[in-house]
Design a protein around this motif. Structure first.
Motif, short mmCIF file in Angstrom:
data_model
loop_
_atom_site.label_atom_id
_atom_site.label_comp_id
_atom_site.label_asym_id
_atom_site.label_seq_id
_atom_site.Cartn_x
_atom_site.Cartn_y
_atom_site.Cartn_z
N VAL A 4 -3.17 -5.53 1.63
CA VAL A 4 -2.16 -4.93 2.50
C VAL A 4 -1.86 -3.52 2.00
O VAL A 4 -1.78 -3.26 0.80
N LYS A 6 0.01 0.04 1.25
CA LYS A 6 1.32 0.49 0.76
C LYS A 6 1.27 1.99 0.62
O LYS A 6 0.23 2.54 0.26
N LEU A 9 7.29 6.35 0.84
CA LEU A 9 7.99 6.87 2.01
C LEU A 9 9.33 7.41 1.52
O LEU A 9 10.14 6.66 0.97
N TYR A 172 11.24 4.83 -0.77
CA TYR A 172 10.70 3.52 -0.42
C TYR A 172 9.22 3.47 -0.77
O TYR A 172 8.55 4.50 -0.87
N VAL A 173 8.71 2.25 -0.89
CA VAL A 173 7.27 2.02 -0.85
C VAL A 173 7.04 1.21 0.41
O VAL A 173 7.36 0.02 0.47
N TYR A 174 6.54 1.86 1.42
CA TYR A 174 6.43 1.22 2.72
C TYR A 174 5.15 0.41 2.81
O TYR A 174 4.09 0.86 2.40
N SER A 175 5.29 -0.79 3.38
CA SER A 175 4.12 -1.60 3.67
C SER A 175 4.21 -2.03 5.12
O SER A 175 5.24 -2.55 5.55
N PRO A 176 3.16 -1.81 5.89
CA PRO A 176 3.26 -2.14 7.31
C PRO A 176 3.01 -3.61 7.62
O PRO A 176 3.09 -3.99 8.78
N GLY A 177 2.73 -4.42 6.62
CA GLY A 177 2.48 -5.84 6.88
C GLY A 177 1.03 -6.11 7.23
O GLY A 177 0.18 -5.21 7.23
N ARG A 178 0.76 -7.38 7.52
CA ARG A 178 -0.62 -7.84 7.71
C ARG A 178 -1.29 -7.23 8.94
O ARG A 178 -2.37 -6.64 8.86
N ALA A 179 -0.65 -7.34 10.11
CA ALA A 179 -1.30 -6.95 11.36
C ALA A 179 -1.57 -5.44 11.40
O ALA A 179 -2.67 -4.99 11.73
N ARG A 208 1.18 -5.83 16.23
CA ARG A 208 2.34 -5.88 15.33
C ARG A 208 2.54 -7.29 14.79
O ARG A 208 3.54 -7.56 14.14
N GLY A 209 1.60 -8.18 15.09
CA GLY A 209 1.69 -9.51 14.50
C GLY A 209 2.42 -10.51 15.35
O GLY A 209 2.60 -11.66 14.96
#
Lengths: 312, 351
Positions: A4, A6, A9, A172-179, A208-209
């Motif tokens: 995933v 990262k 941000l 922040y450390v942004y993670s957009p997730g799986r999808a 977007r999952g």
């Protein structure tokens, strides 16, 4: 599962805030090394001052000077100061009731260690060397046994401070997730992928999952495009700051072949006034680009309206 | 005016609360919880009359972040929906008022928070007074520590008592598979003195959802509905130095207005992220040793910001659902040093 994504941000903004008459007088006073409170209708003195009595909600404007010395009403030892806090060496947070005040002010106390701090101890303001009319004009407090004299100031100043700039910054450390990670990873191979809803079978891009119609998770990855159809568009005539694109240009919704949702992109390679609904387009990638730079006509005949009307 | 119809919590679900969940987006984290809570009632998203959520952009670092989460509830075709930039307990309050109007019979309330992308201690400074307080960046633990010291000075508590609150909470959480901190947890070093790490909540990500239903609909959906007998929320003066930090008049007033003092409760789920805050709340709510406090472990065991208050209502309701409680109090808070407080009183039908 692929890794995933990262990325750092940073959200930063210099909030500009205007001051009412009471806050203006208080912060101007700090600039001039004068501490002002405000009298309530029942005779209490609030420091820091506010424009409305927190108990009765009466409007209050009656400024009164209090001393730069006071008494600690509670404290907390901060051995590890954080970014933005008043001191970068270990210090005590304190609520301090200044002499002449009935309420307490929050600030930092410079002390050698927690054993040197107690509730009831006497302290005084240490002024910042450079003051602008802000709560940080109080650099911090320091231990002091005496009671300081008042300056006799009326609370009326020439050149009142009428606003403050309060910079805010959060990291922040942004993670957009799986999808969305899957979507972005595919883009780095110049492919566009969506996800199919297991219930209604629609393909969402960018994914977007979740299917917003069925409210269920999507997971089946589907490659779409690269070609697509302009479903609708607009002509942009105002140049955006920091955007290196000549106006006018066309911004369009593009239904990639195999997708059930249009995504958006810029149309190039054709005069802006010749773009039309149904135009068949394909992505144009630039060297090292993380997403298509723009879409250009493929030269195919226009798509029939019936084929994309559900995607408008 | 008495409620014009009876409204109950009929289902509750929550995620496992974890330190990080960066493999999933907010909506990906939320969907299993939404399905879980719907499955418990047999309802489909299209059956829900009103949907209300609680979350905050400051955790996500993005504007209108809640709109993305809406994908998880099946927002198309259009639904009746609302959002509060607040703990989900306040979203539940909004849903309760909506049900009172009689316009709808069911409501879905959900809340979520991912604290892992940022530093929640710093993030929460942005809810403080922007003129006199926020420019000093006093973090959430520091403000709670000021309150704890005030309680110690007043003789209301001491560090060993605070440690016992921490130990009891984490021991209770051993039976809660969703909790983040369970069993024996070291009290640790000072984070901001007088609070040690053990006195502070874990930082974590999580989500929760409840379903509310009115009247006979509630009885159809749940064998033993948790009827909301009263609910109220109140706020303290904004200035920390104006307040008596050793007391919580707003909690007391909310409890009174919610009917909490009319008859004893057997269970209290308190939203006290810091051990010292439980001391304040027990006094304000007049809870004695006969009341089971935070059998879930409370916010000291799992504190997903924006969902932890809703979880208190959900945990209290779930205890009624399974017959472990007949009359429970649930409390939620928001803001520094128990700034805002919501109290709900839940009851099961007589057995």
């Amino acid at each position: 599962m692929p890794e995933v994504l990262k990325a750092p941000l940073i959200v930063e903004f210099p909030f500009t805030r205007s001051l009412g008459p009471v806050q203006s007088a208080f912060l101007t006073g700090l600039r001039e090394r004068v501490v002002l409170g405000v009298k309530t209708t029942d005779g209490r003195t609030l420091v820091p001052p506010v424009e409305y009595d927190p108990v009765t909600a009466d409007e209050i404007r009656d400024l009164v000077e209090v001393a730069p010395t006071g008494t600690v009403t509670t404290w907390a030892w901060n051995h590890e100061p954080r970014r933005g806090q008043p001191l970068d060496t270990p210090f005590a947070w304190v609520l301090v009731k200044l002499d002449g005040a009935d309420t307490a002010l929050l600030h930092a106390l410079d002390a050698p260690g927690p054993d040197a701090v107690r509730t009831g101890m006497r302290i005084r303001i240490r002024w910042a060397a450079e003051r602008s009319g802000a709560i940080t004009d109080i650099a911090c407090f320091e231990p002091y046994e005496g009671v300081a004299e008042l300056t006799g100031h009326s609370g009326r100043f020439e050149d009142m401070v009428t606003g403050i700039v309060a910079p805010a910054r959060l990291d922040y450390v942004y993670s957009p997730g799986r999808a969305q990670s899957g979507y972005i990873n595919a883009l780095s191979d110049q492919r566009t992928v969506g996800e199919r809803c297991p219930s209604c079978r629609k393909v969402y891009v960018p994914p977007r999952g979740a299917c917003p119609t069925c409210g269920v998770a999507t997971s089946e990855q589907v490659e779409v495009g690269p070609r697509g159809t302009v479903t609708t568009y607009c002509i942009v005539n105002i140049k955006a700051k920091n955007l290196d694109i000549e106006v006018p240009y066309v911004y369009a919704h593009i239904a990639l072949d195999g997708a059930d949702l249009a995504l958006h992109g810029r149309i190039g390679g054709i005069p802006y006034d010749e773009v039309r609904m149904g135009l068949r387009v394909e992505p144009v990638w630039t060297e090292g680009g993380r997403h298509p730079d723009h879409y250009r006509p493929t030269g195919e005949p226009d798509a029939d309206y019936e084929t994309y009307k559900e995607l408008l | 005016m008495p409620p014009i119809r009876d409204i109950a919590v009929v289902a509750f679900a929550q995620t496992d609360h974890r330190r990080t969940s960066d493999e999933v987006s907010e909506v990906e984290m939320l969907i299993p919880v939404l399905h879980d809570v719907l499955d418990r009632t047999g309802l489909k998203t299209s059956d829900i009359g009103f949907t209300c959520s609680g979350s905050t952009d400051y955790l996500a670092g993005r504007a209108f972040s809640f709109t993305m989460a809406l994908d998880g509830v099946g927002a198309w075709p259009p639904i009746s929906e609302s959002h509060v930039e607040m703990d989900g307990a306040w979203a539940l309050y909004e849903a309760w008022t909506k049900l009172l109007t009689g316009e709808v019979d069911t409501a879905l309330v959900y809340a979520y928070g991912k604290s892992s992308p940022g530093s929640v201690r710093d993030v929460l400074t942005r809810q403080l007074d922007p003129y006199y307080v926020a420019p000093l960046w006093p973090d959430s633990v520091a403000l709670a520590a000021l309150q704890a010291q005030a309680l110690i000075d007043a003789g209301e508590t001491d560090e060993p008592v605070l440690a016992s609150v921490a130990a009891r909470s984490r021991a209770s959480a051993a039976a809660n598979s969703h909790a983040q901190l369970r069993g024996s947890v070291a009290q640790g070093d000072y984070l901001v003195r007088p609070l040690r790490t053990g006195d502070c909540p874990p930082v974590g990500d999580g989500a929760a959802a409840v379903i509310l239903a009115a009247g006979e609909r509630a009885r159809e959906l749940c064998e033993r509905p948790a009827w909301i007998r009263g609910i109220d929320h109140r706020i303290e003066a904004h200035g920390l130095g104006v307040r008596d930090l050793t007391d919580s008049p707003s909690t007391r007033l909310a409890a009174e207005r919610a009917g909490a003092f009319e008859r004893p409760v057997d269970t209290a789920e308190l939203h006290a992220p810091f051990t010292s805050q439980e001391v304040v709340l027990r006094t304000a709510l007049r809870l004695d040793e006969s009341v089971t406090v935070n059998p879930s472990g409370g916010a000291l065991a799992a504190n997903p910001v924006m969902a932890a208050g809703l979880i208190r209502i959900g945990e209290a309701a779930a205890r009624i659902h399974r017959g472990a409680s007949d009359r429970a109090l649930a409390h939620a808070t928001s803001g520094p040093c128990l700034q805002q407080n919501l109290v709900a009183v839940l009851e099961g039908d007589a057995r």
